[in-house]
Design a protein around this motif. Structure first.
Motif, mmCIF file in Angstrom:
data_model
loop_
_atom_site.group_PDB
_atom_site.id
_atom_site.type_symbol
_atom_site.label_atom_id
_atom_site.label_comp_id
_atom_site.label_asym_id
_atom_site.label_seq_id
_atom_site.Cartn_x
_atom_site.Cartn_y
_atom_site.Cartn_z
ATOM 1 N N PHE A 128 0.816 -1.209 0.000
ATOM 2 C CA PHE A 128 0.000 0.000 0.000
ATOM 3 C C PHE A 128 0.857 1.270 0.000
ATOM 4 O O PHE A 128 0.489 2.253 -0.650
ATOM 5 N N THR A 129 1.975 1.249 0.715
ATOM 6 C CA THR A 129 2.817 2.448 0.715
ATOM 7 C C THR A 129 3.481 2.664 -0.642
ATOM 8 O O THR A 129 3.646 3.806 -1.075
ATOM 9 N N LEU A 130 3.838 1.574 -1.331
ATOM 10 C CA LEU A 130 4.466 1.719 -2.641
ATOM 11 C C LEU A 130 3.501 2.301 -3.666
ATOM 12 O O LEU A 130 3.870 3.171 -4.457
ATOM 13 N N VAL A 131 2.257 1.809 -3.649
ATOM 14 C CA VAL A 131 1.315 2.316 -4.648
ATOM 15 C C VAL A 131 0.958 3.770 -4.353
ATOM 16 O O VAL A 131 0.837 4.592 -5.277
ATOM 17 N N GLN A 153 0.388 5.651 -14.672
ATOM 18 C CA GLN A 153 -0.541 5.495 -13.554
ATOM 19 C C GLN A 153 -1.335 4.198 -13.669
ATOM 20 O O GLN A 153 -1.484 3.453 -12.696
ATOM 21 N N LEU A 154 -1.852 3.928 -14.866
ATOM 22 C CA LEU A 154 -2.616 2.698 -15.080
ATOM 23 C C LEU A 154 -1.750 1.472 -14.860
ATOM 24 O O LEU A 154 -2.200 0.468 -14.292
ATOM 25 N N PHE A 155 -0.508 1.528 -15.312
ATOM 26 C CA PHE A 155 0.415 0.414 -15.125
ATOM 27 C C PHE A 155 0.672 0.170 -13.644
ATOM 28 O O PHE A 155 0.713 -0.974 -13.178
ATOM 29 N N CYS A 156 0.818 1.248 -12.885
ATOM 30 C CA CYS A 156 1.039 1.147 -11.444
ATOM 31 C C CYS A 156 -0.165 0.509 -10.746
ATOM 32 O O CYS A 156 -0.009 -0.383 -9.903
ATOM 33 N N VAL A 157 -1.363 0.950 -11.091
ATOM 34 C CA VAL A 157 -2.586 0.398 -10.491
ATOM 35 C C VAL A 157 -2.762 -1.064 -10.892
ATOM 36 O O VAL A 157 -3.158 -1.907 -10.070
ATOM 37 N N TRP A 158 -2.456 -1.385 -12.159
ATOM 38 C CA TRP A 158 -2.571 -2.763 -12.630
ATOM 39 C C TRP A 158 -1.625 -3.693 -11.868
ATOM 40 O O TRP A 158 -2.016 -4.788 -11.446
ATOM 41 N N LEU A 159 -0.390 -3.261 -11.657
ATOM 42 C CA LEU A 159 0.561 -4.062 -10.884
ATOM 43 C C LEU A 159 0.071 -4.256 -9.455
ATOM 44 O O LEU A 159 0.191 -5.351 -8.882
ATOM 45 N N LEU A 172 8.203 -9.307 -8.353
ATOM 46 C CA LEU A 172 9.484 -8.992 -8.988
ATOM 47 C C LEU A 172 9.342 -7.803 -9.945
ATOM 48 O O LEU A 172 10.148 -6.860 -9.903
ATOM 49 N N ILE A 173 8.314 -7.828 -10.791
ATOM 50 C CA ILE A 173 8.100 -6.711 -11.724
ATOM 51 C C ILE A 173 7.817 -5.420 -10.967
ATOM 52 O O ILE A 173 8.376 -4.351 -11.282
ATOM 53 N N SER A 174 6.974 -5.502 -9.952
ATOM 54 C CA SER A 174 6.592 -4.308 -9.184
ATOM 55 C C SER A 174 7.780 -3.692 -8.462
ATOM 56 O O SER A 174 7.950 -2.468 -8.452
ATOM 57 N N THR A 175 8.615 -4.529 -7.853
ATOM 58 C CA THR A 175 9.748 -4.001 -7.094
ATOM 59 C C THR A 175 10.825 -3.438 -8.019
ATOM 60 O O THR A 175 11.482 -2.450 -7.670
ATOM 61 N N VAL A 176 11.009 -4.042 -9.184
ATOM 62 C CA VAL A 176 11.964 -3.478 -10.150
ATOM 63 C C VAL A 176 11.498 -2.090 -10.594
ATOM 64 O O VAL A 176 12.287 -1.142 -10.640
ATOM 65 N N TYR A 177 10.211 -1.975 -10.911
ATOM 66 C CA TYR A 177 9.651 -0.695 -11.355
ATOM 67 C C TYR A 177 9.712 0.341 -10.228
ATOM 68 O O TYR A 177 10.084 1.507 -10.441
ATOM 69 N N ALA A 178 9.360 -0.086 -9.005
ATOM 70 C CA ALA A 178 9.369 0.828 -7.869
ATOM 71 C C ALA A 178 10.791 1.290 -7.548
ATOM 72 O O ALA A 178 11.019 2.483 -7.284
ATOM 73 N N ALA A 179 11.753 0.365 -7.580
ATOM 74 C CA ALA A 179 13.142 0.744 -7.295
ATOM 75 C C ALA A 179 13.666 1.722 -8.331
ATOM 76 O O ALA A 179 14.408 2.665 -7.994
#
Length: 307
Positions: free
Chosen positions: A41-44, A71-77, A169-176
């Protein structure tokens, strides 16, 4: 003589005195769930409110093209990760029940060949099933206990666990990437600010007022993101290894290989189903039909040496 009522202070003191401070087995699972949900929740929120606007901000102060798609990609992840986490967390279908034996051996009162009797559950469990002391249940084709979901990975949720690891894995790579871009824009890594990227040094710089709270917060968040990235990559890699060998993590540890199929693709089909079903699971986080029932298993004759 009327008995004196204990005061609130006395009740709290007595409760504290009798409290058991020994670590419970479920503590690790609770901590894992809290860590994951907190990160999710904090990442999104951080991505939508801080990182993405900063990343797409032009020198003129305008939001550049591609912002809405990001934004849509972030919500989808977020949705894919959360729903696949829930599908792994909800592991009731993995629990061995007495009806499973009656379906195959309706009139037998003895433990069938290849089955085992669980003294804790007080019932017979099918092959590849093992009792989990954390879940307190026998689990069909038990692979491991996942502390992030607080449940066992077994026959019915191993596929969703793998998909969950893929999205983490995809979410953390994008977030980092977004977190590092945010920090590097204000505190260039190739400048004298390089020391800031070491957490203890960055914390000291925050305490002396050299950096803002948001910057140190995102730095700490980046460290947590990198830890999550490493863990998801490890578990995804390990799952691919044991699945390709037709084993569970427990069987790999015990060097049990009697359920290994002759073709590697057959080992993957036992977990993921056919290719179309797996690809659909990657897009739609729903529980879908599996090729078997997790109770009956075929033993490959040439693999008996590994038992």
């Amino acid at each position: 003589m009327q008995r004196r009522q204990a005061t609130l202070k006395e009740k709290l003191s007595e409760h504290y005195r009798k409290r058991d401070f020994k670590a419970k087995k479920q503590t690790a699972s609770t901590a894992g769930i809290v860590f994951f949900l907190g990160m999710l929740f904090t990442l999104v929120l951080e991505g939508l409110v801080v990182l993405l606007p900063n990343h797409f901000m032009t020198e003129d102060g305008e939001i550049g093209p591609g912002y809405r798609w990001a934004q849509l990609f972030c919500v989808w992840l977020f949705l894919e990760t959360a729903l696949n986490w829930y599908n792994t967390y909800y592991d009731i279908a993995n629990r061995v029940t007495k009806e499973m034996k009656s379906n195959y051996y309706p009139v037998s009162s003895e433990t069938p060949p290849g089955w085992k009797n669980c003294p804790t559950c007080m019932m017979d469990a099918p092959p590849r099933s093992y009792h989990c002391t954390l879940c307190n249940h026998c689990i069909l084709k038990r692979d491991q206990h996942c502390f992030v979901t607080g449940s066992c990975v077994g026959y019915h949720n191993q596929r969703t666990f793998v998909v969950f690891c893929i999205y983490v894995l995809i979410s953390t790579v994008y977030a980092a990437y977004l977190q590092f871009s945010y920090l590097n824009k204000m505190l260039p890594f190739t400048s004298h600010w390089a020391s800031f990227y070491f957490p203890l040094t960055g914390l000291w710089q925050y305490l002396i007022g050299a950096v803002s709270f948001m910057q140190i917060f995102i730095l700490i968040h980046l460290c947590c993101t990198l830890v999550s990235l490493g863990l998801s990559a490890f578990f995804l890699f390990w799952q691919m290894v044991v699945i390709s060998r037709g084993q569970t993590s427990f069987e790999a540890w015990k060097q049990i290989m009697i359920y290994r199929r002759r073709a590697v693709l057959d080992n993957f089909r036992d977990v993921f189903g056919d290719l179309l079903t797996f690809l659909l699971c990657l897009v739609v986080p729903l529980r879908m039909h599996l090729p078997g029932d997790g109770v009956k298993w075929v033993i490959e004759p040439k693999a008996e040496k590994g038992h």
